[in-house]
Design a protein around this motif. Sequence first.
Motif, PDB file in Angstrom:
ATOM      1  N   ALA A 117       7.099   9.754  13.437  1.00 28.46           N
ATOM      2  CA  ALA A 117       6.884   8.457  12.799  1.00 28.46           C
ATOM      3  C   ALA A 117       6.645   8.718  11.324  1.00 28.46           C
ATOM      4  O   ALA A 117       5.909   9.634  10.965  1.00 28.46           O
ATOM      5  N   PHE A 118       7.261   7.919  10.457  1.00 27.44           N
ATOM      6  CA  PHE A 118       7.152   8.191   9.026  1.00 27.44           C
ATOM      7  C   PHE A 118       7.312   6.905   8.222  1.00 27.44           C
ATOM      8  O   PHE A 118       7.814   5.893   8.718  1.00 27.44           O
ATOM      9  N   GLY A 119       6.939   6.976   6.954  1.00 29.03           N
ATOM     10  CA  GLY A 119       7.130   5.851   6.052  1.00 29.03           C
ATOM     11  C   GLY A 119       6.361   6.054   4.764  1.00 29.03           C
ATOM     12  O   GLY A 119       5.649   7.052   4.591  1.00 29.03           O
ATOM     13  N   THR A 120       6.498   5.108   3.858  1.00 30.08           N
ATOM     14  CA  THR A 120       5.842   5.180   2.561  1.00 30.08           C
ATOM     15  C   THR A 120       5.693   3.784   1.974  1.00 30.08           C
ATOM     16  O   THR A 120       6.494   2.901   2.268  1.00 30.08           O
ATOM     17  N   PRO A 121       4.682   3.556   1.143  1.00 34.13           N
ATOM     18  CA  PRO A 121       4.691   2.375   0.284  1.00 34.13           C
ATOM     19  C   PRO A 121       5.811   2.497  -0.746  1.00 34.13           C
ATOM     20  O   PRO A 121       6.456   3.535  -0.856  1.00 34.13           O
ATOM     21  N   GLY A 122       6.023   1.411  -1.527  1.00 37.03           N
ATOM     22  CA  GLY A 122       6.937   1.541  -2.651  1.00 37.03           C
ATOM     23  C   GLY A 122       7.970   0.468  -2.831  1.00 37.03           C
ATOM     24  O   GLY A 122       8.911   0.655  -3.595  1.00 37.03           O
ATOM     25  N   GLY A 123       7.883  -0.664  -2.143  1.00 36.18           N
ATOM     26  CA  GLY A 123       8.865  -1.718  -2.373  1.00 36.18           C
ATOM     27  C   GLY A 123      10.281  -1.219  -2.156  1.00 36.18           C
ATOM     28  O   GLY A 123      10.617  -0.622  -1.127  1.00 36.18           O
ATOM     29  N   ASP A 124      11.140  -1.444  -3.146  1.00 35.78           N
ATOM     30  CA  ASP A 124      12.536  -1.022  -3.046  1.00 35.78           C
ATOM     31  C   ASP A 124      12.693   0.498  -2.959  1.00 35.78           C
ATOM     32  O   ASP A 124      13.746   0.994  -2.549  1.00 35.78           O
ATOM     33  N   VAL A 160      -9.704  -2.279   3.038  1.00 34.25           N
ATOM     34  CA  VAL A 160      -9.995  -1.295   1.989  1.00 34.25           C
ATOM     35  C   VAL A 160      -8.894  -1.168   0.935  1.00 34.25           C
ATOM     36  O   VAL A 160      -9.100  -0.519  -0.084  1.00 34.25           O
ATOM     37  N   GLU A 161      -7.732  -1.789   1.153  1.00 33.57           N
ATOM     38  CA  GLU A 161      -6.674  -1.776   0.139  1.00 33.57           C
ATOM     39  C   GLU A 161      -6.196  -3.206  -0.130  1.00 33.57           C
ATOM     40  O   GLU A 161      -5.028  -3.534   0.059  1.00 33.57           O
ATOM     41  N   PRO A 162      -7.097  -4.078  -0.615  1.00 31.78           N
ATOM     42  CA  PRO A 162      -6.753  -5.497  -0.743  1.00 31.78           C
ATOM     43  C   PRO A 162      -5.720  -5.800  -1.819  1.00 31.78           C
ATOM     44  O   PRO A 162      -5.155  -6.896  -1.822  1.00 31.78           O
ATOM     45  N   HIS A 163      -5.474  -4.868  -2.718  1.00 36.62           N
ATOM     46  CA  HIS A 163      -4.440  -5.057  -3.741  1.00 36.62           C
ATOM     47  C   HIS A 163      -3.061  -4.699  -3.209  1.00 36.62           C
ATOM     48  O   HIS A 163      -2.047  -4.949  -3.869  1.00 36.62           O
ATOM     49  N   LEU A 164      -3.013  -4.107  -2.026  1.00 36.17           N
ATOM     50  CA  LEU A 164      -1.745  -3.646  -1.461  1.00 36.17           C
ATOM     51  C   LEU A 164      -1.391  -4.310  -0.136  1.00 36.17           C
ATOM     52  O   LEU A 164      -0.232  -4.246   0.291  1.00 36.17           O
ATOM     53  N   ASN A 165      -2.354  -4.901   0.526  1.00 33.90           N
ATOM     54  CA  ASN A 165      -2.102  -5.593   1.796  1.00 33.90           C
ATOM     55  C   ASN A 165      -3.336  -6.404   2.157  1.00 33.90           C
ATOM     56  O   ASN A 165      -4.375  -6.282   1.520  1.00 33.90           O
ATOM     57  N   GLY A 166      -3.216  -7.230   3.190  1.00 40.49           N
ATOM     58  CA  GLY A 166      -4.357  -8.029   3.587  1.00 40.49           C
ATOM     59  C   GLY A 166      -4.176  -8.615   4.974  1.00 40.49           C
ATOM     60  O   GLY A 166      -3.081  -8.567   5.556  1.00 40.49           O
ATOM     61  N   LEU A 167      -5.250  -9.172   5.501  1.00 43.50           N
ATOM     62  CA  LEU A 167      -5.215  -9.775   6.835  1.00 43.50           C
ATOM     63  C   LEU A 167      -4.191 -10.897   6.898  1.00 43.50           C
ATOM     64  O   LEU A 167      -3.650 -11.192   7.964  1.00 43.50           O
ATOM     65  N   GLY A 168      -3.907 -11.534   5.754  1.00 43.09           N
ATOM     66  CA  GLY A 168      -2.914 -12.598   5.704  1.00 43.09           C
ATOM     67  C   GLY A 168      -1.547 -12.115   5.260  1.00 43.09           C
ATOM     68  O   GLY A 168      -0.755 -12.914   4.752  1.00 43.09           O
ATOM     69  N   GLY A 169      -1.257 -10.835   5.442  1.00 37.79           N
ATOM     70  CA  GLY A 169       0.002 -10.278   4.970  1.00 37.79           C
ATOM     71  C   GLY A 169       1.061 -10.126   6.045  1.00 37.79           C
ATOM     72  O   GLY A 169       1.117 -10.884   7.019  1.00 37.79           O
ATOM     73  N   ASP A 170       1.911  -9.118   5.870  1.00 34.39           N
ATOM     74  CA  ASP A 170       3.057  -8.877   6.746  1.00 34.39           C
ATOM     75  C   ASP A 170       2.991  -7.435   7.264  1.00 34.39           C
ATOM     76  O   ASP A 170       2.587  -6.531   6.529  1.00 34.39           O
ATOM     77  N   THR A 171       3.421  -7.194   8.514  1.00 31.39           N
ATOM     78  CA  THR A 171       3.414  -5.842   9.057  1.00 31.39           C
ATOM     79  C   THR A 171       4.537  -5.641  10.071  1.00 31.39           C
ATOM     80  O   THR A 171       4.424  -6.075  11.219  1.00 31.39           O
ATOM     81  N   THR A 178       2.604  -0.574  -1.393  1.00 29.90           N
ATOM     82  CA  THR A 178       2.003  -1.224  -0.242  1.00 29.90           C
ATOM     83  C   THR A 178       1.216  -0.171   0.529  1.00 29.90           C
ATOM     84  O   THR A 178       0.539   0.645  -0.087  1.00 29.90           O
ATOM     85  N   CYS A 179       1.256  -0.141   1.846  1.00 27.25           N
ATOM     86  CA  CYS A 179       0.489   0.814   2.650  1.00 27.25           C
ATOM     87  C   CYS A 179       1.355   1.322   3.791  1.00 27.25           C
ATOM     88  O   CYS A 179       2.400   0.748   4.101  1.00 27.25           O
ATOM     89  N   HIS A 180       0.881   2.401   4.427  1.00 26.34           N
ATOM     90  CA  HIS A 180       1.610   2.897   5.600  1.00 26.34           C
ATOM     91  C   HIS A 180       0.658   3.702   6.474  1.00 26.34           C
ATOM     92  O   HIS A 180      -0.280   4.338   5.982  1.00 26.34           O
ATOM     93  N   LEU A 181       0.921   3.692   7.803  1.00 27.65           N
ATOM     94  CA  LEU A 181       0.164   4.542   8.720  1.00 27.65           C
ATOM     95  C   LEU A 181       1.046   4.958   9.892  1.00 27.65           C
ATOM     96  O   LEU A 181       1.972   4.241  10.288  1.00 27.65           O
ATOM     97  N   ASP A 182       0.737   6.149  10.427  1.00 28.23           N
ATOM     98  CA  ASP A 182       1.453   6.730  11.562  1.00 28.23           C
ATOM     99  C   ASP A 182       0.441   7.279  12.552  1.00 28.23           C
ATOM    100  O   ASP A 182      -0.559   7.888  12.157  1.00 28.23           O
ATOM    101  N   VAL A 183       0.690   7.079  13.852  1.00 23.91           N
ATOM    102  CA  VAL A 183      -0.215   7.566  14.893  1.00 23.91           C
ATOM    103  C   VAL A 183       0.601   8.129  16.055  1.00 23.91           C
ATOM    104  O   VAL A 183       1.599   7.515  16.471  1.00 23.91           O
ATOM    105  N   PRO A 216       1.955  -2.029   6.642  1.00 22.30           N
ATOM    106  CA  PRO A 216       1.291  -3.290   6.250  1.00 22.30           C
ATOM    107  C   PRO A 216       1.466  -3.580   4.764  1.00 22.30           C
ATOM    108  O   PRO A 216       1.436  -2.683   3.924  1.00 22.30           O
ATOM    109  N   SER A 217       1.629  -4.849   4.446  1.00 24.04           N
ATOM    110  CA  SER A 217       1.800  -5.259   3.057  1.00 24.04           C
ATOM    111  C   SER A 217       1.508  -6.747   2.948  1.00 24.04           C
ATOM    112  O   SER A 217       1.167  -7.402   3.928  1.00 24.04           O
ATOM    113  N   GLY A 218       1.683  -7.300   1.747  1.00 22.68           N
ATOM    114  CA  GLY A 218       1.526  -8.731   1.542  1.00 22.68           C
ATOM    115  C   GLY A 218       0.077  -9.178   1.569  1.00 22.68           C
ATOM    116  O   GLY A 218      -0.830  -8.441   1.953  1.00 22.68           O
ATOM    117  N   GLY A 219      -0.153 -10.408   1.144  1.00 14.78           N
ATOM    118  CA  GLY A 219      -1.504 -10.909   1.014  1.00 14.78           C
ATOM    119  C   GLY A 219      -2.238 -10.209  -0.112  1.00 14.78           C
ATOM    120  O   GLY A 219      -3.449  -9.994  -0.050  1.00 14.78           O
TER     121      GLY A 219
END
Length: 590
Positions: free
Chosen positions: A476-483, A51-62, A400-405, A417-420
């Motif tokens: 658990a925490f995080g954010t998108p945003g590159g640098d 659902v966020e293919p401009h920010l990450n993908g199945l062929g990306g990095d996590t 990019t993207c982020h999730l916490d559980v 998750p990011s890349g791709g």
Amino acid sequence: MRFTTRPELVGTFGMVASTHWLVSAAGMAVLEEGGNAFDAAAAAGLLMHVVEPHLNGLGGDTPIIGFDAKSGTPWVLCGQGPAPAAATSAAFTDLGLDVIPGTGHLAAVVPGSFGAWMSMLERHGTLPLERITRFAIGYARDGYPLIPDAVAAIESVSDLFSDHWTSSAEVYLGSDRHVAAGARFRNPQLADTLERIVAEATRGGGTREAVIARARDVFYRGFVAERIDAFMRQPVRDVTGKDHAGLLTADDLARWEPTWEAPTTVEFAGVTVAKTGPWGQGPVLLQQLAMLAHQDIGDPGSAQMVHTVAETAKLAFADREAFYGDPDFVDVPLNDLLSDSYARERAALVTSHASSKLRPGSPGGRHPRLSPEIFRERAQGGAGTGEPTVRSMGTVRGDTCHLDVVDRWGNVVAATPSGGWLQSSPVVPGLGFSLPTRAQMFWLESGLPNSIAPGKRPRTTLSPGMLLRDGAPFLAFGTPGGDQQDQWTVPFLLNLLVHKMNLQEAIDAATWHSTHMPSSFFPRSFTPLGLVAEASLGADVLTDLRARGHELVVGAPWTLGRISAAGFREDGMLVAAANARGMQGYAAGR
């Protein structure tokens, strides 16, 4: 109590927070059917790739940080794939290149996301593979609402898709070359890929773990790897304006496995802050906190706080440029960088006026080395974008993207998750996803911590985080945003741990970041003295910051950062919060 955009969620059963509402809902659905935090995170992460293919993908990095309640141990799972075996400096310079292009085949590294999710599921999950993948397959097959930023990304490269990346045009452009925000969007190729992986993995029967291990093999040693290899041999247009074939091969995928590591930590404000190793930028957050422990940070949102945090960030990020790299290849002086004596020494450099210099230190007596390419100006070409971009205030910034559980048993996951990215790499024909272009973060110059080498991990910006109190997980925490990832989380943590805001208050508070440090992405631009701040800090604070020497860019309120978090209160209740910025992040729980 401060006004917040939404409540801090509090409950006893489970919590999911992420940068997309469908992702949070899917993760919560897995918890409701009896899955644990690892099951929920994997299902949510795979859906995020859809659902966020401009920010990450199945062929990306996590990269993932987790805590297993049964063992009582935090861990880092590295889903960052390395450079191909053929990726030497000469492989690029022989093509007349002095930097690695930010788009196309040449920047491709081994895709790590799928391997990371499967490895986590195999070791820590409880549900069968088909229950984990059903959300990603269902939304890819039946459709989901395409968010406005995804539409903007597709439109920005639509000519490239039509003229050169025709496999991407097939997936993302309709017959009339028009995509609309909020319209139902389907990716049947991606659904087919996931369904085939599940079918081939389950065909042999066996235990849940055996099926999941086979799914990983199908991706890295089966039809997915074969199609990636074939596509890499076909030259495609990249940001240089020329067509280049890739270096990545099926053998590179077959040799790779995600690695399990201990987190890197510091103590701050009564908690343990856990991050990845220096193959990521995670320790740069730890360095900042270690320095801020010896400084006057002032009141929440004050000019003193903004200035001190920004100047401290400059010092930590300068060290990132000079010393961080894959520790399997480079002797990173991590203990010295995180030592209290070094933090005191570096903190003393912060004065009442903004510094215009890039000032790496000398941890343990090491001499810093920066590439002269940092200071070379480059123009960005038009063949795609080297990093995911979100337009804000007339500029572009990394995202990019982020999730916490967290679950009722005490398990915790933070993943970034990011890349791709669809705008950085063409879709692999028939697979429905793009490849990671993370090799652009390497330097071609030899002798630097982040110089390119076969099998080496690029020093990524992806940076999930975890807090622990007395050895038990706290958040658990995080954010998108590159640098910006390890900048936006600093005021968040200060507001939470020092100024005692609740989780949602700390996320909603006005924020900022420095652009003084070199970007990790092509074309490596930076703005000495640059400081981007939300207008909601207030006119007096902004005037004060200008007087201190900051070159200020003032953005509208609610434009910087997309932090989410989930964790535990001291009384054992579960909590979660997500960001209203971007108008898509959400937390769910009960």
